[in-house]
Design an enzyme around this catalytic site. Sequence first.
Site, PDB file in Angstrom:
ATOM      1  N   ASP B  89      29.829  71.275 -47.890  1.00 50.12           N
ATOM      2  CA  ASP B  89      29.758  72.092 -48.047  1.00 50.12           C
ATOM      3  C   ASP B  89      30.810  72.727 -49.334  1.00 50.12           C
ATOM      4  O   ASP B  89      31.534  72.473 -48.352  1.00 50.12           O
ATOM      5  CB  ASP B  89      28.750  73.054 -46.721  1.00 50.12           C
ATOM      6  N   GLY B  91      31.994  76.073 -49.084  1.00 51.13           N
ATOM      7  CA  GLY B  91      32.681  77.321 -48.120  1.00 51.13           C
ATOM      8  C   GLY B  91      32.014  78.295 -48.768  1.00 51.13           C
ATOM      9  O   GLY B  91      31.575  79.652 -48.439  1.00 51.13           O
ATOM     10  N   ASP B 262      19.099  71.430 -44.079  1.00 53.44           N
ATOM     11  CA  ASP B 262      20.935  71.340 -42.941  1.00 53.44           C
ATOM     12  C   ASP B 262      20.110  72.506 -41.877  1.00 53.44           C
ATOM     13  O   ASP B 262      19.977  73.612 -42.582  1.00 53.44           O
ATOM     14  CB  ASP B 262      22.156  71.219 -43.457  1.00 53.44           C
ATOM     15  N   CYS B 300       7.927  63.488 -26.003  1.00 55.12           N
ATOM     16  CA  CYS B 300       9.391  63.178 -26.821  1.00 55.12           C
ATOM     17  C   CYS B 300      10.270  61.485 -25.725  1.00 55.12           C
ATOM     18  O   CYS B 300       9.581  61.636 -24.508  1.00 55.12           O
ATOM     19  CB  CYS B 300      10.793  64.217 -26.548  1.00 55.12           C
ATOM     20  N   CYS B 302      12.744  60.737 -26.507  1.00 47.62           N
ATOM     21  CA  CYS B 302      14.692  60.670 -26.459  1.00 47.62           C
ATOM     22  C   CYS B 302      15.135  60.336 -24.901  1.00 47.62           C
ATOM     23  O   CYS B 302      14.502  60.269 -24.317  1.00 47.62           O
ATOM     24  CB  CYS B 302      14.542  61.699 -27.503  1.00 47.62           C
ATOM     25  N   CYS B 305      15.487  63.120 -22.721  1.00 42.50           N
ATOM     26  CA  CYS B 305      13.710  63.350 -21.088  1.00 42.50           C
ATOM     27  C   CYS B 305      13.296  62.209 -20.621  1.00 42.50           C
ATOM     28  O   CYS B 305      12.375  62.391 -19.430  1.00 42.50           O
ATOM     29  CB  CYS B 305      12.508  63.605 -22.870  1.00 42.50           C
ATOM     30  N   HIS B 331      18.974  66.546 -27.329  1.00 42.05           N
ATOM     31  CA  HIS B 331      17.025  66.298 -27.169  1.00 42.05           C
ATOM     32  C   HIS B 331      16.626  67.062 -28.183  1.00 42.05           C
ATOM     33  O   HIS B 331      16.108  66.805 -29.619  1.00 42.05           O
ATOM     34  CB  HIS B 331      17.231  66.754 -26.067  1.00 42.05           C
TER      35      HIS B 331
END
Lengths: 367, 367
Positions: B89, B91, B262, B300, B302, B305, B331
């Site tokens: 980005d 700024g 984002d 989940c 992941c 988890c 997570h």
Amino acid sequence: MTFRLEGRDGGARAGILSTAHGEVPTPVFMPVATAGSVRTLSPDELQEAGSTCLIANSWSLMVRPGVEHIERSGGLHAFMRWPRALFTDSGGFQTIKKGILVKRSDEGLKFKSPTTGQVDMLTPESVMDVQQRLGADVAMVLDDCPSAGAARGAVEEATARTAMWARRCLDSHGRKGQLLFAITQGGVFPDLRERSTHELAGMAFDGYGIGGLMIGERVDDMRRTIEGSIGLLPVEKARYLMGVGSPAEVLGAIAMGVDVFDSAFPTRGGRHGSVLTRTGKYDITRGAMGRDARPLDPGCRCRVCAGFDRAYVHHLWRTNDTRWMHLLSYHNVALMQELVRGAREAVLAGRFGSFREEWSRAGVPGQ
Amino acid sequence: MTFRLEGRDGGARAGILSTAHGEVPTPVFMPVATAGSVRTLSPDELQEAGSTCLIANSWSLMVRPGVEHIERSGGLHAFMRWPRALFTDSGGFQTIKKGILVKRSDEGLKFKSPTTGQVDMLTPESVMDVQQRLGADVAMVLDDCPSAGAARGAVEEATARTAMWARRCLDSHGRKGQLLFAITQGGVFPDLRERSTHELAGMAFDGYGIGGLMIGERVDDMRRTIEGSIGLLPVEKARYLMGVGSPAEVLGAIAMGVDVFDSAFPTRGGRHGSVLTRTGKYDITRGAMGRDARPLDPGCRCRVCAGFDRAYVHHLWRTNDTRWMHLLSYHNVALMQELVRGAREAVLAGRFGSFREEWSRAGVPGQ
């Protein structure tokens, strides 16, 4: 046979400690998981960094999260997600920390937690009960640890109490598959240390901790005390120097015949910016580190050294990303594991002297 | 062709953004690496959690560690050890944060860092220069972002300035392989937002950010503004809703045709105890979590988890092991990545509506 010697080189030994969660090659260095976690490091990372055994503190776990919760979770291994060997300390060592001990008597130690206010009476029988319920692979007896600089009379009393408590621990311990280690005391008084070691060596423990050191005594007193103790311990049992320490101290003690070590040195040091290397240690927060493109330790092959440079870790510190603590803790643990693994190989190959020489500049005693 | 559409389902789109560091399947959610690190998470962990693209802030990097240092390290990818696609980005968004903006004029934005005191004059030309030197795959123009609730006159001025600066960015940008995205402004005034979008859509950018939202405006104003903007953006270019957000907001915006997101929501939230799940969010620091044996999100898959329960993560929080922040951040990022991956599959399979319904209770708008 819970411990078997595989080789010697001078005083240094290589062995195997057999536990309910696998064999632990010695010399072994145990990262400290006081409250059931080695701070910032996952069980996978600890194993990847070469760790084969950890140590937790049973009194800290009594305070948080409580023994009942850990039992419901299936025991300490399941609670921590640690699949390998695990020691628990009894809590006796906490007497020398400020603001915990409320009362010390022949019955036991009364503690008050400074964080939660919980009061616990630790007796030889209660610490055996707790450690058996936690399900550690190796339990430690309750010992009475005098402060560094304590008068002879106080150390003599603590030594006698430690022997009495060790007997009571042995009598009340019954968990199959859990080893039980004694802890010698006696401060830095040679005759008291000899008496304590002699008394405990006469009881049928699975191994022997050398306690009450690294608490502020002089380095030469510590060395002399270890040397004096080793010769009195049964050769066929594992010897555990509690709370040691830096690379140099660990190497020195291996040379004297110690098999097992634990210390928060690599992890607590890491969380304060201290980086261990094969040629000494330095502080990652120093300004010059922000322009240093070398790995944390150019001689290291750990994942952190392979992936990041000093300038980046310094940048994480400057920008308050706690990941820097994780990276330093990982590297420091990996370095300690590489040290003991190398020492073991060197003992088995009969070249421990030159191995120690290579590492002799690493670390600074007393930290 | 930097962006190609692979499928649509109602307003929702599935595409591929082609960058110098690989293809990015869209919808994509970018974790925020403001100063060159997604706090607590390593590049390996980010990829394991499903991340294909990150965003850093070029002004934050100018302050620390400085553009020269990153150039010497071989560019931002090398500095961060991030091998995949990367946005920076400009700024411009920092103007709405307290204590940074010193002066705003047609020339540019003068910033003073509250942490280091460093003063930088950001002009359209200087932010292009910096982002080209950093070597991001996608650079963002300098925009003039009015605060939420700014008067119409101020928003009108910022809108005009944003268009003028976008033209200057386009004229001064020349790095081959680096894409350049514009940023629309106009607050929540429909005609100003339309004017801004129309002006920028007429210039040859590689993609379009929708800026100046999620800064305190009403939720229905945000929704209406996104809806109004989307129809005016070229259909063959990627659309990036900056700073959004929660699972519910991301799903809502995908439904309207947004491709890129984002937000620090999953990582900052994680560092404050917030756990995202498929059925809403909760706070790991709540006392009841200390006895909850379920994974963070039972739906989940992941690594966190699969490995730990709520009680253990709560215990790490209680005992001040910063590892709890790491586990929650991991997570939460994995959940956001699972969300956009699932949305993409659903769009390609023509079942986005039912997919959105399944997730509709997840997250809370406005956080």
